[in-house]
Each structure stands twice: as structure tokens, then as C-alpha cells.
Design a protein around this motif. Structure first.
Motif, PDB file in Angstrom:
ATOM      1  N   ALA A 253       0.830  -1.212   0.000  1.00  0.00           N
ATOM      2  CA  ALA A 253       0.000   0.000   0.000  1.00  0.00           C
ATOM      3  C   ALA A 253       0.860   1.255   0.000  1.00  0.00           C
ATOM      4  N   LEU A 254       2.016   1.186   0.660  1.00  0.00           N
ATOM      5  CA  LEU A 254       2.869   2.367   0.774  1.00  0.00           C
ATOM      6  C   LEU A 254       3.521   2.760  -0.541  1.00  0.00           C
ATOM      7  N   THR A 255       3.420   1.941  -1.559  1.00  0.00           N
ATOM      8  CA  THR A 255       3.897   2.368  -2.872  1.00  0.00           C
ATOM      9  C   THR A 255       2.944   3.373  -3.507  1.00  0.00           C
ATOM     10  N   LEU A 256       1.694   3.452  -2.964  1.00  0.00           N
ATOM     11  CA  LEU A 256       0.684   4.357  -3.530  1.00  0.00           C
ATOM     12  C   LEU A 256       0.214   5.430  -2.560  1.00  0.00           C
ATOM     13  N   ILE A 257       0.334   5.189  -1.247  1.00  0.00           N
ATOM     14  CA  ILE A 257      -0.148   6.181  -0.284  1.00  0.00           C
ATOM     15  C   ILE A 257       1.027   6.758   0.494  1.00  0.00           C
ATOM     16  N   ALA A 258       0.807   7.922   1.073  1.00  0.00           N
ATOM     17  CA  ALA A 258       1.882   8.656   1.749  1.00  0.00           C
ATOM     18  C   ALA A 258       2.523   7.812   2.840  1.00  0.00           C
ATOM     19  N   ALA A 259       3.835   7.878   2.916  1.00  0.00           N
ATOM     20  CA  ALA A 259       4.575   7.117   3.920  1.00  0.00           C
ATOM     21  C   ALA A 259       4.276   7.660   5.314  1.00  0.00           C
ATOM     22  N   PRO A 260       4.158   6.766   6.321  1.00  0.00           N
ATOM     23  CA  PRO A 260       3.885   7.231   7.686  1.00  0.00           C
ATOM     24  C   PRO A 260       4.899   8.257   8.184  1.00  0.00           C
ATOM     25  N   GLY A 261       6.158   8.117   7.778  1.00  0.00           N
ATOM     26  CA  GLY A 261       7.173   9.072   8.199  1.00  0.00           C
ATOM     27  C   GLY A 261       6.930  10.468   7.675  1.00  0.00           C
ATOM     28  N   GLU A 262       6.086  10.581   6.643  1.00  0.00           N
ATOM     29  CA  GLU A 262       5.790  11.880   6.059  1.00  0.00           C
ATOM     30  C   GLU A 262       4.669  12.602   6.797  1.00  0.00           C
ATOM     31  N   TRP A 263       3.927  11.886   7.628  1.00  0.00           N
ATOM     32  CA  TRP A 263       2.832  12.558   8.348  1.00  0.00           C
ATOM     33  C   TRP A 263       2.930  12.430   9.864  1.00  0.00           C
ATOM     34  N   GLY A 264       4.094  12.030  10.385  1.00  0.00           N
ATOM     35  CA  GLY A 264       4.298  12.152  11.817  1.00  0.00           C
ATOM     36  C   GLY A 264       4.562  10.886  12.589  1.00  0.00           C
ATOM     37  N   ALA A 265       4.666   9.747  11.930  1.00  0.00           N
ATOM     38  CA  ALA A 265       4.949   8.510  12.654  1.00  0.00           C
ATOM     39  C   ALA A 265       6.370   8.532  13.202  1.00  0.00           C
ATOM     40  N   ASP A 266       6.552   7.891  14.352  1.00  0.00           N
ATOM     41  CA  ASP A 266       7.872   7.767  14.965  1.00  0.00           C
ATOM     42  C   ASP A 266       8.436   6.356  14.813  1.00  0.00           C
ATOM     43  N   ILE A 267       7.560   5.360  14.872  1.00  0.00           N
ATOM     44  CA  ILE A 267       7.935   3.953  14.757  1.00  0.00           C
ATOM     45  C   ILE A 267       6.941   3.302  13.808  1.00  0.00           C
ATOM     46  N   VAL A 268       7.433   2.529  12.855  1.00  0.00           N
ATOM     47  CA  VAL A 268       6.558   1.873  11.892  1.00  0.00           C
ATOM     48  C   VAL A 268       6.889   0.387  11.855  1.00  0.00           C
ATOM     49  N   VAL A 269       5.865  -0.452  11.962  1.00  0.00           N
ATOM     50  CA  VAL A 269       6.048  -1.901  11.924  1.00  0.00           C
ATOM     51  C   VAL A 269       5.109  -2.496  10.891  1.00  0.00           C
ATOM     52  N   GLY A 270       5.348  -3.741  10.581  1.00  0.00           N
ATOM     53  CA  GLY A 270       4.477  -4.434   9.642  1.00  0.00           C
ATOM     54  C   GLY A 270       5.052  -5.774   9.278  1.00  0.00           C
ATOM     55  N   ASN A 271       4.467  -6.360   8.241  1.00  0.00           N
ATOM     56  CA  ASN A 271       4.826  -7.693   7.797  1.00  0.00           C
ATOM     57  C   ASN A 271       5.155  -7.625   6.315  1.00  0.00           C
ATOM     58  N   SER A 272       6.274  -8.226   5.925  1.00  0.00           N
ATOM     59  CA  SER A 272       6.662  -8.219   4.510  1.00  0.00           C
ATOM     60  C   SER A 272       6.150  -9.446   3.771  1.00  0.00           C
ATOM     61  N   GLN A 273       5.201 -10.161   4.364  1.00  0.00           N
ATOM     62  CA  GLN A 273       4.715 -11.439   3.818  1.00  0.00           C
ATOM     63  C   GLN A 273       4.250 -11.327   2.374  1.00  0.00           C
ATOM     64  N   ARG A 274       3.549 -10.262   2.052  1.00  0.00           N
ATOM     65  CA  ARG A 274       2.970 -10.197   0.706  1.00  0.00           C
ATOM     66  C   ARG A 274       4.028  -9.879  -0.351  1.00  0.00           C
ATOM     67  N   PHE A 275       5.271  -9.711   0.048  1.00  0.00           N
ATOM     68  CA  PHE A 275       6.370  -9.562  -0.904  1.00  0.00           C
ATOM     69  C   PHE A 275       6.969 -10.944  -1.205  1.00  0.00           C
ATOM     70  N   GLY A 276       6.129 -11.848  -1.687  1.00  0.00           N
ATOM     71  CA  GLY A 276       6.614 -13.121  -2.217  1.00  0.00           C
ATOM     72  C   GLY A 276       6.682 -14.273  -1.257  1.00  0.00           C
ATOM     73  N   VAL A 277       6.137 -14.139  -0.029  1.00  0.00           N
ATOM     74  CA  VAL A 277       6.218 -15.211   0.964  1.00  0.00           C
ATOM     75  C   VAL A 277       4.818 -15.796   1.164  1.00  0.00           C
ATOM     76  N   PRO A 278       4.627 -17.093   0.965  1.00  0.00           N
ATOM     77  CA  PRO A 278       3.282 -17.683   1.027  1.00  0.00           C
ATOM     78  C   PRO A 278       2.618 -17.555   2.400  1.00  0.00           C
ATOM     79  N   PHE A 279       1.286 -17.755   2.426  1.00  0.00           N
ATOM     80  CA  PHE A 279       0.517 -17.734   3.679  1.00  0.00           C
ATOM     81  C   PHE A 279       1.138 -18.645   4.738  1.00  0.00           C
ATOM     82  N   GLY A 280       1.347 -19.902   4.369  1.00  0.00           N
ATOM     83  CA  GLY A 280       1.964 -20.877   5.266  1.00  0.00           C
ATOM     84  C   GLY A 280       1.216 -21.089   6.571  1.00  0.00           C
ATOM     85  N   PHE A 281      -0.125 -20.871   6.564  1.00  0.00           N
ATOM     86  CA  PHE A 281      -0.950 -21.050   7.764  1.00  0.00           C
ATOM     87  C   PHE A 281      -0.473 -20.153   8.901  1.00  0.00           C
ATOM     88  N   GLY A 282       0.223 -19.069   8.544  1.00  0.00           N
ATOM     89  CA  GLY A 282       0.607 -18.101   9.567  1.00  0.00           C
ATOM     90  C   GLY A 282       2.081 -17.781   9.659  1.00  0.00           C
TER      91      GLY A 282
END
Length: 963
Positions: A253-282
């Protein structure tokens, strides 16, 4: 007359089975090694090493070993019970296409999955470059200044963000505010982590967040229901109160919407799973954390930085302050010891392959399909949320009826309540999928291109991304498969992994990860199951998990197992939470003292701190054994408050201590529980069971004893095994019941790699598992005995024998010659070896663990190298080699060094490059010379190195852009 058979069928089958493939030495080699250590049989050696008070009287009650073919057929039958539906559930997990070039050459490639954590920088340059790419990707997409090299999953990353905010915020509040738009499983993990630390969680909407005095807040961007909210005003209000803003986000999503660092975030977390890593039941999936530069010294997890080597060239390394949080012991702020390196590498290569333009194309396509589906539903009178990227929040419908139609069509949607549901599209979504989804609501899409032309985007105009990202050449070069293939091969050629050489790391158990064990991991029936898929679609997983739990119960002597912890440190944490909850259930919540021997693994005190316990360190005696008298004295002193003891067995010093049963009795007498660190379980399986000698709980490292590969520093699985009285206090599943909450974001942690351990135990059987343990003991004692004239073993146990590992004491050598254990470790690289564990658990030593899967040939190759190194040290001692200018102090030697036009050292090039003749035929050349750690700590630089720094002019890197 018929001649009798030369060999029985059973004997022929035995010698052609998996056991013989897994265990390195054959019968003749085992007999030779037994003679060297002075014993007649493996049983005699086992009896000499293992105390009778803990020895198992009966063999493991497991089925007999079966062949690889039989095991694969059996697990194929289990996998077939899973139903692979098209899953549009979302909630942090998305379908993705793993590029085949990455699937085959990273995930299925032992050069990548058998590597170890990159503590030895000189032989880890390839995977560290891939991790630098991951860090750069995460930092630039989030708009932050620095990112780490992966965390365990999004839920635990959010919990780490909470504690980082607590340490770093100016606000003195004890409240952490969580938006009601955060994923539910993340909230579960936050609640688990907050309660022992006495952090008050407040959950509510944005308006409430603005009015809450909190040290930090956590937002989801986009929210769990897909909405893209403008948080700029809220961030300003939080900062005005001295609080910090944490954001959980979606990299695509961040390839299309403003980065959190641009609107005031201090710490950003997430999961890179959708960058080529299967579901794998979790899982396993690589989470990330990015933050402002001001917090980098407190950031949890690993951070890859850039330094220079002895020749002034750029070289990657683990930065000192985050080399491992657990090294800080009771002062640690996190107990993280396993990242998700292999999955982070996959995600980074996904970004390298697609590049910024390719990622945006994927994101735009996903968004257009989502907008088209939304338009179709609205035309049919269905209410759909506004301002989304890929997730539709559908309301005002008969959700149960829609779900029934979806199941009939082989589709999973997100269940929210009786009148609403969620639909998350992804990279794998097709036009046909969109049409099928629309039909579930009575909508028909005739001409999807016509609908595309009339459907507006749903991105908020004020939050459309305008800033650039991934501008470094590495993300803009390797877009053809041929180029990416060569890039990945170039990186793997820089590294040493188990596919090249023994990795003799004490405490880490680097053993064979057999191909047959790895094959099921990428089967669609395991890889493509969403972790929140209905239970009847995961019956194969349920069977696999249940059977593996039963196998582990039998191996350990405990009564119940949770597979939820996705690292050894998480397993420790789960075990201590169970102890804490048990005491509270009995009205003894005041018990908060945890005894920890000074020889314990460093994660132990960190885990205790995270559970709200107070650490009391107990002494060890001169032989490295825990001091029973000191334990008794401290157990008596803190009797009313004693919660637990945490000990490692066999000990971290590599010996079976005689008094383990007595220690258990002492602790129990004073109302405490016994936690046994399972890191050294490879010395116990089939020989002794912790649950039978008095221990109450252990974590197990499936990435050690039970053959899941280390993957360059993760994935891992750290199941928590407990006696029956603690079973009610194991972590609950998502949506389940129980006194202890989730410790990771998925109910069964890194479920997709559990087939590896299932296959290992199934193919080894009871007999094979016991034999593996015995050969592991033999191999360690063989090395110790052969090296005894050259390097003293620091600690030994019964009959002057070690357990599965030995500590070589190099401190006298350092005192006599100035040659350090680190010099020996670096010199081993010139012989093509990864070094043993350096200076742990005792500074100035090397801890060697060969495992059962190393052959006599490989053991002797290592021994020959160590003897040659000792001869070089003797040459320093008697003056034949200069005390400063010798091959140890300048190791490792690169091809560039020894092939240069000038050679300025007092020792010959041949000695530098080919200290043993065999190296002339088979030589690993390190890509960099010894890395300068001090320079790296003074110049913290943790993103892709400017390309001009590699042009042969070290000055180009002398003043890096310090972060």
C-alpha cells in the motif's frame, strides 16, 4: 545346494535407510572414534557420560523409522486433507506470487537456508547485503530513517514498538493507546506483552486517542477493515503530549499512499509477507521495524550496518549495539534471538526483482481490481467503505448467507459479524475472481474494462504518495530473471553455509537439514492455507500439528506442547508466562523471583524481565557446574517469593551436571517451578527426558535439535513443553480460551515449516533418534580428545567426558602470544570453515558442537585445521613468526590480498592462502578482509552502500551519511 544369503533383508534395509544418510559417520568410523575416546560401544560411552539419575529406562515410544519415499507419501496424504480455497480474508495476510527464480534459488536453496546468523561478518557478506536491501526497502517505503533486519511477525513487532515507545517517549504516562482499526491478532499479542510490564492498554477510536494521555499510540494504516485514515492531526496532538506514534502498515500500500514518516509517525512496523512469501498457515513471515534515527540505539532485533575491512573497503556487519539484545542479559530490553532472515531475504529479492515501478504496477492493479469490485457492489445496492487500498468493508448484508455461497464457490471471506464482512484482494487476484466475488452479492460484472473506465480510485487525494523510493541501483537493475539469478548466485558465493562446510557452533546445533524434510514446505497444500481459514479447510495441518505435539511430548517426557512460539526466545517467554499464571491461579501471584545461573543463555534473564520477574543470579563452581549450595541458599532466602529457576541442561558449559535432580527438588521444596532451557536437547533425545527428572517446563528449538534450518538467522520454532499442571496456562489460540494470551500473531506460529520436524522424527524413528544423540556425544568427545594436546577443554563432566559440545580454552594462548580466540576464528576462514562459537559462554574461548550429521572426514578436516593453526601459534611463541605480522593477526586473506602485485608481510603468501595442501584443490575465498567493528560503531550506516564506494577508492566511503 542353495547358498545362504550373505546378509539379511532387514540388515540391507537398515543400511540403506534415512538414519544412515542423516548420521555422518558409518559403523567403521564410529568404531574408530570410540577407540580414540576409549570406549567399546556407543552404549558404553553414553553410560559414561549421562548420569544414571536422569537416564531413561525405556526406549522412546515412537514408531520405527521409515524411508524417505514412505515418509513423503505419508505426509502427502496428510497434506491432501487441507483444502486450498481462494482466500480473500486479509487481516494482515495476503496472497502473493513467489517468483519462481526466488522460490528455487532462495527458499529451496541450501546455500541460503542452511546458513547461520551472520556473527562472522567476513563469511556472511552475501546474506547481509540482502538484508541491507531489506532494511533499505523498509526504511524508504515507510519514510523512516532506519530499519532493522526483521522481526518475528507483525504482532510481536507491534509489541516491540510499544516497549520501545515506553523507553523513549517524554511522556510519563503508563498508558498505551491502540486504535480499534488494528488487526485483532496484533491486539491479542499486545495484551499478552503489556500485562506483565504493567502497561495499561486503552483501545478505542481516533477521537478517543486524541484525548488520552498516553506514552504512545498504535495505529493501523490502512486499518484492519481497509480504511485509509488521515492521521496527521492526531499525530501532532500525541507529540504535543510527549507521546510517540507507532504505525502498523502494509508495504505494498505504501507504494501508492503517503509514507507514515511523512505525516508524523515515529515507529513503523508491519509484515513483509505479501512480498513473495506464502501464507503458510501463519508463518514464517518477516516482520519489520523502522523508526526515527533518535531511537536506533534502543531498537530491538538485529541491524546490519556497513563498516570497512582492513583494506579500507566497504564491508557489512552486525552493528554492535544490536548484535543481540539478549547479550545484555538482565539489562536487555527484548529477548529477541531469532529474526526471519530467510523470509526477509525473499522479500528483499522480490523488491529487487520488481523494482519501484514494478511494485507500483502490482499495487495499482490490486487497487484497480478493488475499486472495480467496489463499484460493482455499489451498483447492486451493497454498502462498501470509502478510502481503501485493497480491502473492502461490506456492511448491511446477510453475512452468513454470503459466506455460505462463498464456501460453495471455494472462496474465503473475512467474517466480522452477522451484517458485515471483509474482502481483501491481492497480487494473485484475477478478473475471474472479481466477477466471482461480485456474484456472491448478486452483482454481475459484464464488461470489466468498461467498469474500470468509469470507476474512480479510492485513495484519499491528500494521502497519495508523491515521494520516490527504492532509487538505489540494486532495485533498478536486476529485473530480468537472468540478471536476478546471477545476482543471487553472486551473493550466495560470498557466504559459508552447511552446503559447503561444517559449522561447528556450540549451543547452535547446525545439523543436516535433509532434502526430504524440506520438500513438503513448498507444497500448495501447506504453503497456500490462510492462517484464519475455517478449521475444516486445515484438517491436514491439525493432524500434522497434533502428531508433532505427541512426538515432542514423548521425546521430552512432558505432557503438553504449544507450537505457537516462533522462536526459542518466544518459547522461553511462553514457559515463564505459564509459570507466572500457575502461581497466580493458586493465589501466589507474589512469587516473582527467578533464579538464573551465571552460565545460562542470555535470553533467559531477558525473558524473565519481560514477564515481570526479578532476576537473581546464582554462581557456578570452578568446573563450570552450577553451584548447588548457592542455589539452595538463594532458594531459602527467597522462599516466599521464589517463582522459578531457569537452567540449561546439559549446561551451557557443555557437560551433564550430576545434581540436576537435587536442584529440581530444592526449587520445588520452596514453591518454585523448574524451567529447563531446551537449547541442548540434541544431547538428550532418546537418552533422557527433562519432564521425567523433575523439570516442569522447557522450550525446544526445532531449528536445532529437530532439523528446521537456521536460514541465516531465522526462521525458528520454539515450542513450549510443560507438565500437566502447567498445560492450562499455555498460550491460547486466536479466538480461543485460556488464562495466557497469544505470544505470536498466528495460533500455530510458523506452521508451514513444521513438516520438517515431522519428517525428521518419522524417518528417524525411536532407534534413529537415540543413535543420533549418541553420535553427537561421540563426535564432540572425539574432537575434544584429538585436540587435547593442542587446546585444553575448559570444562568436562563425568569420566572426564563432555556432552555434545566442548569449550576450547584459548586464554593461555592469548596471555603467552597475544593471539586471541578471535584471531583463531578468523584464521579458520582461510581453511574454509565457519568458526565455532566465539567467547560464549566464556570470554576467550571457542565452543565447538559438531552434531551427529558430520562425517569422520569432515571432523578430521576441522581437527587438521585447528592443529595447523596451533602450529602457527607455536611459531609465534618460538619466534619463527612475528608476534604482530603473522597469518592469524591478518586473517582472513582475500584473493585480492594474496594475488596483489605487492606482498608486504613477513610470512609467505602460500602460508596465507594454502596452509594445508588440500586447499589448493578446494578453496573458499572470503570476499572481504577482517572487518573493522570499531569503525562501524562510530559510523552507523545501515542502508544500501552508494555504488561508487565499490569502485576501488576507499575514500569514497570514508565519510558515510551517518544515520
Amino acid at each position: 545346494m542353495t547358498q545362504p544369503a550373505a546378509s539379511s533383508l532387514r540388515a540391507l534395509e537398515h543400511h540403506d535407510g534415512f538414519i544412515e544418510r542423516h548420521i555422518g559417520p558409518n559403523d567403521a568410523e564410529i568404531a574408530h572414534m570410540l577407540r580414540t575416546v576409549g570406549h567399546d560401544s556407543l552404549e558404553a560411552l553414553t553410560n559414561a557420560i549421562v548420569p544414571g539419575s536422569i537416564k531413561s529406562g525405556n526406549p522412546l515410544a515412537l514408531p520405527a523409522a521409515i524411508s524417505e519415499v514412505e515418509a513423503l507419501a505419508k505426509i502427502r496424504g496428510i497434506a491432501s486433507k487441507n483444502k486450498v480455497f481462494r482466500s480473500f480474508i486479509g487481516q494482515g495476510y495476503h496472497g502473493t506470487q513467489t517468483p519462481n527464480v526466488i522460490l528455487r534459488n532462495i527458499l529451496e536453496n541450501p546455500a541460503w537456508y542452511t546458513a547461520y546468523t551472520p556473527y562472522q561478518a567476513e563469511i556472511s557478506q552475501g546474506r547481509m547485503e540482502a538484508l541491507i536491501n531489506f532494511q533499505t526497502m523498509c526504511a524508504e517505503l515507510t519514510g523512516m530513517e532506519i530499519a532493522n533486519a526483521s522481526l518475528l511477525d507483525e504482532g510481536t513487532a507491534a509489541a516491540e514498538a510499544m516497549t520501545l515507545a515506553k523507553r523513549s517517549a517524554k511522556s510519563k504516562s503508563n498508558v498505551f493507546f491502540v486504535s480499534n482499526g488494528v488487526h485483532p491478532q496484533t491486539l491479542e499479542v499486545l495484551r499478552t506483552r503489556a500485562e506483565p510490564l504493567e502497561i495499561e492498554l486503552v483501545v478505542g477510536d481516533d477521537a478517543q486517542a486524541a484525548d488520552t494521555d498516553a506514552f504512545g499510540i498504535l495505529l493501523q494504516y490502512p486499518t484492519t477493515f481497509g480504511e485509509i485514515r488521515d492521521y496527521r492531526e492526531l499525530a501532532g496532538k500525541v507529540h504535543a503530549r510527549g507521546g510517540l506514534v507507532s504505525v502498523a502498515t502494509d508495504l505494498l500500500a505504501l507504494t501508492l499512499i503517503a509514507a507514515p514518516g511523512e505525516w508524523g509517525a515515529d515507529i513503523v512496523v508491519g509484515n513483509s509477507q505479501r512480498f513473495g512469501v506464502p501464507f503458510g498457515f501463519g508463518g514464517p513471515h518477516a516482520a519489520f521495524m523502522a523508526c526515527r534515527d533518535a531511537f536506533k540505539r534502543s531498537m530491538p532485533g538485529r541491524l546490519i550496518g556497513v563498516s570497512i575491512d582492513n583494506e579500507g573497503k566497504p564491508a557489512y556487519r552486525l552493528t554492535l549495539q544490536t548484535r543481540e539484545q539478549h547479550i545484555r542479559r538482565e539489562k536487555a530490553t527484548s529477548n529477541i534471538c531469532t529474526a526471519q532472515v530467510l523470509l526477509a531475504v525473499m522479500a528483499s529479492m522480490y523488491a529487487v526483482y520488481h523494482g519501484p515501478e514494478g511494485l507500483q504496477r502490482i499495487a495499482r492493479r490490486v487497487h484497480r481490481l478493488s475499486a472495480i469490485l467496489a463499484a460493482s457492489l455499489r451498483q447492486a445496492g451493497v454498502r462498501v467503505g470509502e478510502n481503501f487500498f485493497d480491502t473492502l468493508h461490506v456492511t448491511g448484508v446477510d453475512a452468513n448467507a454470503v459466506h455460505d455461497r462463498a464456501v460453495d464457490a471455494g472462496i474465503n471471506l473475512r467474517a466480522i459479524d452477522g451484517e458485515s464482512l471483509g474482502i481483501s484482494l491481492d497480487e494473485t487476484t484475477t478478473r475471474e475472481d472479481v466477477a466471482a466475488l461480485a456474484r456472491l452479492f448478486g452483482a454481475e460484472i459484464g464488461d470489466i474494462d468498461a467498469l474500470d473506465r468509469t470507476s474512480a480510485d479510492a485513495l484519499p487525494p491528500g494521502l497519495v504518495r508523491t515521494s520516490s523510493f527504492l532509487t538505489h541501483p540494486v532495485f533498478n537493475t536486476h529485473h530480468s530473471e537472468h540478471e536476478l539469478l546471477r545476482y543471487m548466485r553472486m551473493l550466495s558465493d560470498k557466504d559459508l553455509a552447511l552446503d559447503r562446510t561444517m559449522i561447528p557452533l556450540g549451543s547452535c546445533t547446525m545439523k543436516l537439514n535433509a532434502t526430504a524434510e524440506m520438500i513438503p514446505v513448498t507444497w500448495p497444500e501447506f504453503a497456500n492455507i490462510h492462517p484464519l481459514a475455517p478449521a475444516d479447510q486445515a484438517e491436514g495441518y491439525r493432524q500434522l500439528i497434533t502428531e508433532l505435539e505427541q512426538m515432542l511430548v514423548e521425546c521430552t517426557g512432558y505432557d503438553a506442547v504449544s507450537l505457537q512460539p516462533n522462536s526459542g526466545a518466544q518459547g522461553e517467554y511462553a514457559g515463564l508466562l505459564a509459570i507466572r499464571a500457575y502461581h497466580r491461579a493458586r493465589g501466589e501471584g507474589h512469587r516473582d523471583i527467578c533464579l538464573i545461573p551465571e552460565s545460562a543463555h542470555g535470553t533467559n534473564p531477558a525473558s524473565a524481565q519481560m514477564c515481570g520477574m526479578q532476576v537473581v543470579v546464582t554462581k557456578c563452581d570452578a568446573n563450570g557446574n552450577v553451584d548447588v549450595n548457592d542455589i539452595r541458599a538463594k532458594a531459602e532466602k527467597y522462599s516466599e517469593r521464589l517463582a522459578a529457576i531457569m537452567m540449561t541442561y546439559p549446561s551451557t558449559h557443555g557437560v551433564f551436571e550430576e545434581d540436576v535432580v537435587e536442584i529440581c527438588e530444592i526449587v520445588h521444596q520452596h514453591g518454585g517451578q523448574v524451567y529447563t532451557d531446551g537449547a541442548n536437547m540434541n544431547a538428550l533425545v532418546g537418552v533422557a527426558k527433562p519432564g521425567k527428572w523433575g523439570s516442569d517446563v522447557s522450550h525446544l528449538n526445532l531449528h536445532k535439535t529437530f532439523c528446521i534450518p537456521h536460514g541465516g538467522g531465522g526462521p525458528g520454532v520454539g515450542p513450549c513443553a510443560v507438565k500437566s499442571h502447567l498445560a492450562p496456562f499455555l498460550p491460547r489460540a486466536f479466538g480461543g480460551e485460556g488464562d495466557v494470551g497469544m505470544v505470536s500473531a498466528a495460533s500455530f506460529g510458523s506452521a508451514s515449516i513444521l513438516p520438517i520436524s515431522w519428517m525428521y522424527i518419522t524417518m528417524m524413528g525411536a532407534e534413529g533418534l537415540r543413535r543420533a544423540t549418541q553420535v553427537a556425544l561421540l563426535n564432540a568427545n572425539y574432537i575434544a580428545k584429538r585436540l587435547e594436546p593442542h587446546y585444553p577443554t575448559l570444562y568436562s563432566g563425568r569420566n572426564d567426558l563432555v556432552a555434545h559440545e566442548c569449550i576450547l580454552d584459548l586464554r593461555p594462548i592469548k596471555d603467552a602470544t597475544g593471539i586471541s580466540a578471535e584471531d583463531v576464528a578468523k584464521r579458520l576462514i582461510d581453511f574454509g570453515f565457519h568458526a565455532p562459537t566465539l567467547s560464549f559462554p566464556v570470554a576467550g574461548t571457542l565452543m565447538v558442537e559438531p552434531t551427529e550429521s558430520e562425517s569422520l572426514h569432515e571432523l578430521d578436516r576441522f581437527i587438521d585445521a585447528m592443529i595447523q593453526i596451533r602450529d602457527e601459534i607455536r611459531a609465534v611463541e618460538d619466534g619463527r613468526l612475528d608476534r604482530e605480522d603473522n597469518p592469524l593477526r591478518h586473517a582472513p586473506h582475500t584473493a585480492t590480498m594474496v594475488a596483489g602485485s605487492e606482498w608486504t608481510h613477513a610470512y609467505p603468501r602460500e602460508l596465507a592462502a594454502f596452509p594445508l595442501a588440500v586447499l589448493r584443490q578446494h578453496k573458499y575465498w572470503p570476499p572481504v578482509a577482517r572487518v573493522d567493528n570499531v569503525y562501524g560503531d562510530k559510523n552507523v550506516f545501515c542502508s544500501c552502500v552508494p555504488i561508487e564506494a565499490f569502485d576501488g577508492e576507499p575514500e569514497a566511503f570514508s565519510e558515510p551519511n551517518v544515520m
